[in-house]
Design an enzyme around this catalytic site. Structure first.
Site, PDB file in Angstrom:
ATOM      1  CB  THR A 274      -0.976   0.146   1.305  1.00 21.20           C
ATOM      2  OG1 THR A 274      -1.383  -1.383   1.705  1.00 21.20           O
ATOM      3  CG2 THR A 274      -1.939   0.961   1.105  1.00 21.20           C
TER       4      THR A 274
ATOM      5  CG  HIS B 247      -6.204  -1.680   4.179  1.00 23.15           C
ATOM      6  ND1 HIS B 247      -5.367  -1.916   3.374  1.00 23.15           N
ATOM      7  CD2 HIS B 247      -5.532  -0.996   5.192  1.00 23.15           C
ATOM      8  CE1 HIS B 247      -4.056  -1.491   3.595  1.00 23.15           C
ATOM      9  NE2 HIS B 247      -4.098  -1.159   5.036  1.00 23.15           N
TER      10      HIS B 247
HETATM   11  P1  PAP Z   1       0.134  -0.807   4.944  1.00 22.42           P
HETATM   12  O1  PAP Z   1      -1.295  -1.798   4.582  1.00 22.42           O
HETATM   13  O2  PAP Z   1      -0.120  -1.030   6.785  1.00 22.42           O
HETATM   14  O3  PAP Z   1      -0.093   0.515   4.632  1.00 22.42           O
HETATM   15  P2  PAP Z   1       2.044  -1.719   3.396  1.00 22.42           P
HETATM   16  O4  PAP Z   1       2.327  -0.632   2.883  1.00 22.42           O
HETATM   17  O5  PAP Z   1       0.807  -2.584   2.459  1.00 22.42           O
HETATM   18  O6  PAP Z   1       1.319  -1.567   4.637  1.00 22.42           O
HETATM   19  O7  PAP Z   1       3.022  -2.999   3.606  1.00 22.42           O
HETATM   20  C1  PAP Z   1       4.250  -2.660   4.096  1.00 22.42           C
HETATM   21  C2  PAP Z   1       5.306  -3.364   3.510  1.00 22.42           C
HETATM   22  O8  PAP Z   1       5.543  -2.861   2.136  1.00 22.42           O
HETATM   23  C3  PAP Z   1       6.350  -3.514   4.269  1.00 22.42           C
HETATM   24  O9  PAP Z   1       7.267  -4.780   3.910  1.00 22.42           O
HETATM   25  P3  PAP Z   1       8.143  -5.522   4.864  1.00 22.42           P
HETATM   26  O10 PAP Z   1       7.377  -5.732   6.146  1.00 22.42           O
HETATM   27  O11 PAP Z   1       8.084  -6.941   4.248  1.00 22.42           O
HETATM   28  O12 PAP Z   1       9.359  -4.863   4.674  1.00 22.42           O
HETATM   29  C4  PAP Z   1       7.381  -2.519   3.829  1.00 22.42           C
HETATM   30  O13 PAP Z   1       8.827  -2.337   4.109  1.00 22.42           O
HETATM   31  C5  PAP Z   1       7.127  -2.553   2.426  1.00 22.42           C
HETATM   32  N1  PAP Z   1       7.144  -1.134   1.496  1.00 22.42           N
HETATM   33  C6  PAP Z   1       7.036   0.055   2.208  1.00 22.42           C
HETATM   34  N2  PAP Z   1       7.569   0.957   1.161  1.00 22.42           N
HETATM   35  C7  PAP Z   1       7.969   0.273   0.128  1.00 22.42           C
HETATM   36  C8  PAP Z   1       8.768   0.513  -1.030  1.00 22.42           C
HETATM   37  N3  PAP Z   1       8.993   1.886  -1.573  1.00 22.42           N
HETATM   38  N4  PAP Z   1       9.058  -0.402  -1.822  1.00 22.42           N
HETATM   39  C9  PAP Z   1       8.870  -1.576  -1.686  1.00 22.42           C
HETATM   40  N5  PAP Z   1       8.337  -2.096  -0.578  1.00 22.42           N
HETATM   41  C10 PAP Z   1       8.086  -1.083   0.259  1.00 22.42           C
END
Ligand code: PAP
Length: 308
Positions: free
Chosen positions: A64, A122
């Site tokens: 997201t 969501h």
């Molecule tokens: P949310 O639904 O609570 O907003 P969301 O952003 O969907 O969360 O998911 C977070 C994941 O996206 C994290 O993954 P990880 O725990 O496996 O590391 C986060 O690190 C990853 N994430 C955030 N920003 C990016 C980005 N720019 N590129 C790739 N992955 C990212």
């Protein structure tokens, strides 16, 4: 659907234990933290999308934050530099998010309607079907390998302010039973997948893994899909780089302990590793098999050969 104006009696809803002493409530076949139920009902009953709206839909922890930053940059090219000092969650509001939570004011009021509005949600398609089917708005849905989604959720919940520890075994059980916020994950994905198959012109369905593999190609496709194609490759490269995990996670705002209004999660908890396949570092072979079996049963049986 219940009476529009009356709050749902939370005590009447099915309840399941979640993290620590917390529990989730089931509403319309999906699970939510109790504080979100009436916000969600408000979105379902009052959000009227405009044909020019863009809605990013996703199950939690599937990409997201990344897609918010990409879509914001694609749609607001002249102000894409804002990502250097504003968290993507500030720039792209959740329909069911903190604005609604704090003030009871709809973040989707028509006062904002003079430009193309970009929202995120969501909430499952099953719950939003009437809303989304009422309009030709564009929807981008992102999903992610279930095992990586689960591992990301597990870490995230353990970053929560004042958190009670949540073991990986508890997380695996919750995920497999579908008792996670906005879950079951599988039903969420299947719902939007069906919408995509029904209305491919209005819905773009992407996976975190495809985006990782070819971010440049996907940013171009997103530009085309959103009706704002790119003239050259340079701007695409710039957006890919500015929205990369490495660049986004290096900004002070995204490293901070700050958070959205009434949010228990600091801004830095949305950036952990940003890679594919991290589940291999946390899940035993037995657990991997358990989830793969479920994935085959829920996805592959429908011809959706994803997630293993
Ligand atoms: P949310 O639904 O609570 O907003 P969301 O952003 O969907 O969360 O998911 C977070 C994941 O996206 C994290 O993954 P990880 O725990 O496996 O590391 C986060 O690190 C990853 N994430 C955030 N920003 C990016 C980005 N720019 N590129 C790739 N992955 C990212």
């Amino acid at each position: 659907m219940e009476n529009d104006e009356l709050d749902i009696d939370l005590a009447s809803l099915p309840k399941q234990k979640w993290v620590g002493d917390d529990h989730l409530l089931q509403f319309g076949g999906f699970w939510f933290v109790p504080q979100h139920i009436n916000l969600i009902k408000k979105v379902i009953n009052h959000f009227n999308p405009l044909p020019t709206d863009v809605i990013l839909a996703s199950s939690p922890k599937t990409g997201t934050t990344w897609l918010k930053s990409l879509l914001y940059s694609i749609l607001n090219r002249s102000s894409k530099h804002k990502l250097a000092f504003k968290h993507p969650h500030e720039l792209v509001p959740f329909l069911e998010g903190p604005v609604l939570m704090q003030s009871n004011e709809l973040p989707f009021s028509t006062a904002l309607s003079n430009t193309c509005r970009l929202f995120s949600t969501h909430i499952s398609y099953q719950l939003l079907a009437k809303t989304l089917d009422s309009c030709e708005c564009r929807i981008v849905y992102v999903t992610r390998n279930p095992k990586d989604t689960l591992v990301s959720l597990w870490h995230f919940m353990n970053k929560r302010r004042g958190h009670q520890p949540w073991t990986i075994n508890e997380a695996v059980d919750a995920f497999c039973y579908g008792v996670t916020p906005y879950g079951p994950y599988y039903d969420h994905v299947i719902g939007y997948r069906a919408l995509y198959l029904k209305r491919p012109k209005n819905v773009m369905f992407v996976t975190y893994e495809e985006m990782k593999e070819d971010p440049h190609g996907h940013v171009k496709k997103l530009g085309d899909f959103l009706g704002c194609p790119f003239d050259g490759e340079e701007e695409v490269d710039e957006i890919v780089k500015n929205c990369s995990f490495e660049v986004l996670s290096s900004h002070e705002v995204n490293k901070s302990e700050q958070s959205l209004i009434k949010n228990l999660f600091p801004y830095n908890s949305f950036f952990r590793k940003g890679i594919t396949g991290d589940h291999e570092n946390y899940l035993s072979n037995e657990v991997i098999q358990r989830i793969d079996t479920l994935t085959k049963h829920r996805f592959h049986s429908l011809g959706f050969m994803y997630g293993i």
